[in-house]
Design a protein around this motif. Structure first.
Motif, PDB file in Angstrom:
ATOM      1  N   ALA A 319       0.820  -1.219   0.000  1.00  0.00           N
ATOM      2  CA  ALA A 319       0.000   0.000   0.000  1.00  0.00           C
ATOM      3  C   ALA A 319       0.853   1.267   0.000  1.00  0.00           C
ATOM      4  O   ALA A 319       0.306   2.371  -0.009  1.00  0.00           O
ATOM      5  CB  ALA A 319      -0.918  -0.004   1.217  1.00  0.00           C
ATOM      6  N   GLY A 320       2.178   1.105   0.026  1.00  0.00           N
ATOM      7  CA  GLY A 320       3.050   2.272   0.055  1.00  0.00           C
ATOM      8  C   GLY A 320       3.042   3.002   1.376  1.00  0.00           C
ATOM      9  O   GLY A 320       3.261   4.213   1.431  1.00  0.00           O
ATOM     10  N   ASP A 321       2.793   2.258   2.460  1.00  0.00           N
ATOM     11  CA  ASP A 321       2.663   2.851   3.786  1.00  0.00           C
ATOM     12  C   ASP A 321       3.794   2.388   4.704  1.00  0.00           C
ATOM     13  O   ASP A 321       3.725   1.286   5.270  1.00  0.00           O
ATOM     14  CB  ASP A 321       1.313   2.469   4.389  1.00  0.00           C
ATOM     15  CG  ASP A 321       1.101   3.083   5.762  1.00  0.00           C
ATOM     16  OD1 ASP A 321       1.925   3.919   6.180  1.00  0.00           O
ATOM     17  OD2 ASP A 321       0.105   2.710   6.424  1.00  0.00           O
ATOM     18  N   PRO A 322       4.840   3.205   4.879  1.00  0.00           N
ATOM     19  CA  PRO A 322       5.951   2.790   5.744  1.00  0.00           C
ATOM     20  C   PRO A 322       5.610   2.803   7.231  1.00  0.00           C
ATOM     21  O   PRO A 322       6.401   2.331   8.044  1.00  0.00           O
ATOM     22  CB  PRO A 322       7.036   3.826   5.417  1.00  0.00           C
ATOM     23  CG  PRO A 322       6.281   5.047   5.019  1.00  0.00           C
ATOM     24  CD  PRO A 322       5.060   4.539   4.285  1.00  0.00           C
ATOM     25  N   GLN A 323       4.443   3.317   7.589  1.00  0.00           N
ATOM     26  CA  GLN A 323       4.096   3.440   9.001  1.00  0.00           C
ATOM     27  C   GLN A 323       3.739   2.106   9.661  1.00  0.00           C
ATOM     28  O   GLN A 323       3.596   2.041  10.885  1.00  0.00           O
ATOM     29  CB  GLN A 323       2.940   4.431   9.170  1.00  0.00           C
ATOM     30  CG  GLN A 323       3.296   5.854   8.827  1.00  0.00           C
ATOM     31  CD  GLN A 323       4.418   6.400   9.722  1.00  0.00           C
ATOM     32  OE1 GLN A 323       4.517   6.040  10.891  1.00  0.00           O
ATOM     33  NE2 GLN A 323       5.247   7.275   9.175  1.00  0.00           N
ATOM     34  N   ALA A 324       3.614   1.052   8.872  1.00  0.00           N
ATOM     35  CA  ALA A 324       3.369  -0.267   9.460  1.00  0.00           C
ATOM     36  C   ALA A 324       4.364  -1.296   8.927  1.00  0.00           C
ATOM     37  O   ALA A 324       4.101  -2.496   8.989  1.00  0.00           O
ATOM     38  CB  ALA A 324       1.936  -0.725   9.195  1.00  0.00           C
ATOM     39  N   MET A 325       5.498  -0.810   8.439  1.00  0.00           N
ATOM     40  CA  MET A 325       6.564  -1.696   7.976  1.00  0.00           C
ATOM     41  C   MET A 325       7.657  -1.789   9.040  1.00  0.00           C
ATOM     42  O   MET A 325       7.852  -0.851   9.811  1.00  0.00           O
ATOM     43  CB  MET A 325       7.168  -1.166   6.665  1.00  0.00           C
ATOM     44  CG  MET A 325       6.206  -1.180   5.489  1.00  0.00           C
ATOM     45  SD  MET A 325       6.883  -0.301   4.039  1.00  0.00           S
ATOM     46  CE  MET A 325       8.390  -1.222   3.713  1.00  0.00           C
ATOM     47  N   ASN A 326       8.338  -2.902   9.054  1.00  0.00           N
ATOM     48  CA  ASN A 326       9.481  -3.039   9.967  1.00  0.00           C
ATOM     49  C   ASN A 326      10.714  -2.433   9.287  1.00  0.00           C
ATOM     50  O   ASN A 326      11.406  -3.081   8.516  1.00  0.00           O
ATOM     51  CB  ASN A 326       9.717  -4.504  10.345  1.00  0.00           C
ATOM     52  CG  ASN A 326       9.874  -5.412   9.140  1.00  0.00           C
ATOM     53  OD1 ASN A 326       9.100  -5.330   8.190  1.00  0.00           O
ATOM     54  ND2 ASN A 326      10.859  -6.296   9.167  1.00  0.00           N
TER      55      ASN A 326
END
Length: 367
Positions: A319-326
């Protein structure tokens, strides 16, 4: 000034330069990066963690097709079962909102804890590689002896003098002293949740001194190293080589997600912290929403939490969302340079030579 590579004791014949590329599990340390590093005269590493034995072997074959230079493979040691399965279930309930938001189910966390260690070791004994390193524990003396008989050198990741003593007693050829500054998982042999907190872990220079005092083994230094001057510092402190992970993470050959690479120097991410949020084991990553919201409640349950959150992390990346990536990263992440691996190594060696030249000049002025 030309520097003297201090690699004879542990890495003789494996690399020309006292630099090791850290094995970063999760896709960053693939054949492309390891080959580029080894071809440039340092020691490249493949990360076998989280891969099937077949996938590990396939990457070894791909790497051999790219280079005849020596390289290493890193294995995760088997882990004990979850101490409190109910705590994992509670954490799963807390992540229900994330599952709904990213429209993906939580993973099946009740899987094996051995990362197919025995099968991977069997492959590496049947078709040996130059170096095998171990994380999250110490291999048996029998395993180390078998690898030595196959012509493989062994390195054990340690985070304390006591762990270094265990590695020595097992017969390891060298240890990798991992300071708390390092990105990704802390390679402690025993995950102790009581040790969590602001004072958890030793800084690299303190750890290096304690390990060298405890064992007469070559020590590779790891933890937050991003510049040649820092490599010079750990060599001066007695390390035989420096291991860099985050520094190579931004290279085009790295398999890290583009969002991960961009985040390393993005002002939006102000710093790093150790968290159990994504895997259930302390790991240093860029502080994002997921860490802030879930880190305080994540149980000490590795690899169960890793399996639980795997789908969420993948969906966030898609989704292009780094806010829930490690977004694993060491404390020096802002110093990352997105250079090709060989070019980065050239720059690092230039900085190393200049730093050693300054030290030589200082010594000369005092004589």
């Amino acid at each position: 000034m030309a520097y003297e590579p201090r690699v004879a004791s542990a890495l003789a014949g494996l690399c020309r330069h006292p630099v090791v590329q850290a094995p970063m599990a999760g896709g960053a340390s693939g054949p492309a990066l390891a080959a580029a590093v080894s071809e440039a005269g340092a020691l490249g590493f493949l990360a076998a963690g989280y891969k099937t034995p077949a996938a590990m072997y396939e990457e070894i074959k791909q790497l051999r097709a790219r280079t005849v230079a020596p390289f290493g493979v890193n294995l995760f040691m088997p882990q004990p079962p979850a101490a409190d399965p109910a705590a994992v279930e509670v954490y799963a309930e807390q992540l229900a909102g994330e599952s709904a938001w990213y429209e993906t189910p939580l993973g099946d966390w009740d899987q094996g804890c051995d990362d197919a260690y025995d099968a991977k070791l069997a492959i590496l004994l049947d078709d040996p590689v130059p170096v095998v390193s171990f994380t999250f524990g110490c291999p048996s003396a029998e395993a180390v002896a078998a690898l030595r008989a196959a012509g493989t050198r062994t390195v054990v990741t340690v985070t304390s003098a006591a762990e270094a003593l265990a590695a020595r007693d097992a017969g390891a050829d060298a240890v990798c002293a991992q300071g708390v500054e390092a990105g990704g998982h802390q390679g402690t042999h025993r995950d102790d949740p009581h040790a969590d907190g602001a004072g958890a872990g030793l800084g690299l220079l303190s750890l290096l001194a304690q390990v060298r005092d405890a064992v007469d083994l070559p020590v590779i230094a790891a933890g937050g190293l991003m510049r040649g001057e820092q490599i010079a510092a750990v060599l001066a402190a007695g390390a035989c080589a420096a291991q860099l992970g985050t520094a190579f993470l931004a290279c085009p050959e790295s398999g890290a997600h583009a969002l991960h690479k961009q985040a390393l120097t993005d002002p939006m991410f102000g710093g790093t912290e150790l968290t159990r949020a994504f895997s259930g084991r302390p790991a240093r990553g860029l502080v994002n929403r997921f860490i802030r919201e879930h880190g305080p409640y994540a149980p000490a349950a590795y690899p169960q939490v890793h399996y639980l959150t795997a789908g969420l992390r993948k969906a966030a990346a898609a989704a292009g969302d780094p806010q829930a990536m490690n977004l694993w990263a060491g404390q020096g992440h802002r110093l990352a340079r997105p250079l090709p691996a060989a070019e980065l190594l050239t720059v690092l060696l230039g900085e190393l030579g200049a730093a050693l030249g300054m030290l030589s000049d200082m010594r000369g002025s005092k004589s």
